[in-house]
Design an enzyme around this catalytic site. Structure first.
Site, PDB file in Angstrom:
ATOM      1  CE  LYS A 184      -4.474  -1.555   1.434  1.00  0.00           C
ATOM      2  NZ  LYS A 184      -5.618  -1.837   2.299  1.00  0.00           N
TER       3      LYS A 184
ATOM      4  NE  ARG B  25      -7.716  -7.964   0.844  1.00  0.00           N
ATOM      5  CZ  ARG B  25      -7.258  -7.264  -0.228  1.00  0.00           C
ATOM      6  NH1 ARG B  25      -5.943  -6.475   0.112  1.00  0.00           N
ATOM      7  NH2 ARG B  25      -7.628  -7.401  -1.208  1.00  0.00           N
TER       8      ARG B  25
HETATM    9  C1  7PM Z   1      -6.312  -0.679  -5.522  1.00  0.00           C
HETATM   10  C2  7PM Z   1      -6.104   0.128  -4.487  1.00  0.00           C
HETATM   11  C3  7PM Z   1      -6.633  -2.012  -5.742  1.00  0.00           C
HETATM   12  C4  7PM Z   1      -6.360  -0.641  -3.243  1.00  0.00           C
HETATM   13  C5  7PM Z   1      -6.603  -2.766  -4.600  1.00  0.00           C
HETATM   14  C6  7PM Z   1      -6.637  -2.005  -3.264  1.00  0.00           C
HETATM   15  C7  7PM Z   1      -8.312  -4.250   1.963  1.00  0.00           C
HETATM   16  C8  7PM Z   1      -9.239  -4.881   1.402  1.00  0.00           C
HETATM   17  C9  7PM Z   1      -8.470  -3.895  -0.259  1.00  0.00           C
HETATM   18  C10 7PM Z   1      -7.799  -4.156   3.296  1.00  0.00           C
HETATM   19  C11 7PM Z   1      -9.933  -5.960   3.498  1.00  0.00           C
HETATM   20  C12 7PM Z   1      -5.573  -3.630  -1.609  1.00  0.00           C
HETATM   21  C13 7PM Z   1      -7.028  -2.635  -1.980  1.00  0.00           C
HETATM   22  N1  7PM Z   1      -7.712  -3.608   0.736  1.00  0.00           N
HETATM   23  N2  7PM Z   1     -10.036  -5.600   2.318  1.00  0.00           N
HETATM   24  N3  7PM Z   1      -9.370  -4.827  -0.030  1.00  0.00           N
HETATM   25  N4  7PM Z   1      -8.705  -4.961   3.848  1.00  0.00           N
HETATM   26  N5  7PM Z   1     -10.670  -6.212   4.621  1.00  0.00           N
HETATM   27  O1  7PM Z   1      -4.430  -2.815  -1.460  1.00  0.00           O
HETATM   28  O2  7PM Z   1      -7.183  -3.608   3.716  1.00  0.00           O
HETATM   29  O3  7PM Z   1      -5.355  -4.741  -1.997  1.00  0.00           O
HETATM   30  S1  7PM Z   1      -8.209  -3.433  -1.882  1.00  0.00           S
END
Ligand code: 7PM
Length: 281
Positions: A225, A260
């Site tokens: 991130k 995750r």
């Molecule tokens: C673009 C930006 C694509 C951010 C994907 C993301 C989380 C999640 C995501 C989290 C839970 C990523 C995010 N982040 N579900 N889904 N917790 N529970 O970095 O922090 O994968 S999507």
């Protein structure tokens, strides 16, 4: 504390005596970190098999981009991305599959096709989502987000970020319980990067232990991130592995229950060391 997955039979459970790994399978064509690589079913299956061999205990399947600024997709479009892959995973493994979606319709179809858990960055605020989850009787992760994906990073504002995120989760837990969702099925997540500045993210991370007294397993998603990019000055996501492992280790040390992550093998090794130190005299 443990998590029980009624679907698929036979009943499976994950004991939270140590943190477990949720491997990310991103099926969005515009995904920022695996940009369209796994849109094809075969590639997705290869990736899932690898993650299972590397130590993932849950596979999180997502077809809706929650990237800041991302445009919304229809439930039909999202289903066409995730359902064939969920069915294909089910043919090769009974590993618990989590469906990363905020749409009630997608939750329903995904669980009917073999998903075992719901992961909702919108904390079941869509129409009918709480009721459906109660009826399905599957584990659910409710995450904090300020604002909506398209605009959430414009001006995140908090007086006390830890207190406010905690209060939000407390309220959502109450809503879930009142609707008949089993307490043992609720997982909470402070939602790193979702309507938060770097300062907010660091503050939440520092105070992760504060979330323990909500009485639910805690999921942490920081893999690749932008908070890592910001601290390390790494604008590109593929330069963020070391940072991701550092934060996964810290989260585990701070008693996070589910991590995750994209990089399962590296995270699994870090967690083993973390656990070895925890269990030392
Ligand atoms: C673009 C930006 C694509 C951010 C994907 C993301 C989380 C999640 C995501 C989290 C839970 C990523 C995010 N982040 N579900 N889904 N917790 N529970 O970095 O922090 O994968 S999507």
């Amino acid at each position: 504390m443990k998590l029980t997955f009624p679907s698929p039979p036979p009943l499976q459970s994950i004991e939270f005596d140590k943190p477990c790994i949720m491997g990310i399978l991103n099926l969005t064509p515009d995904s920022f970190s695996d940009g369209g690589l796994f849109v094809k079913k075969d590639n997705a299956l290869i990736h899932v098999t690898q993650m299972i061999n590397d130590g993932a205990q849950i596979i999180d399947v997502g077809g809706e981009s929650t990237r800041p600024g991302a445009k919304e997709v229809s439930a039909d479009e999202e289903c066409s991305r995730v359902i064939p892959v969920i069915e294909a995973i089910r043919e090769i493994s009974n590993i618990p599959i989590s469906i990363d979606t905020s749409k009630t319709e997608v939750m329903h179809q995904a669980v009917s096709s073999g998903a075992s858990m719901i992961n909702d960055v919108n904390a079941l605020r869509a129409d009918g989502a709480v009721e459906l989850t109660a009826k399905l009787n599957v584990p659910v992760c409710i995450m904090h987000m300020q604002g909506q994906p398209r605009t959430m990073q414009h001006t995140p504002t908090y007086v006390d970020v830890v207190k406010e995120v905690k209060n939000f989760l407390k309220e959502r837990i109450d809503v879930c319980l009142k609707a008949g969702i089993n307490q043992n099925n609720i997982i909470i997540d402070p939602g790193f990067g979702f309507g938060k500045t770097l300062e907010h993210n660091l503050s939440l991370f520092k105070h992760l232990e504060d979330f323990e007294n909500l009485g639910c397993p805690l999921l942490v998603g920081v893999s690749r991130k932008s908070m890592i990019g910001a601290v390390l000055d790494k604008p590109s996501v593929d330069e963020r592995l070391n940072g991701s492992i550092a934060l996964a280790t810290l989260a585990a040390w701070k008693n996070a229950n589910i991590l995750r992550v994209h990089d399962v093998k590296e995270t699994a090794e870090a967690l083993k060391l973390c656990q070895a130190v925890k269990e030392a005299k």
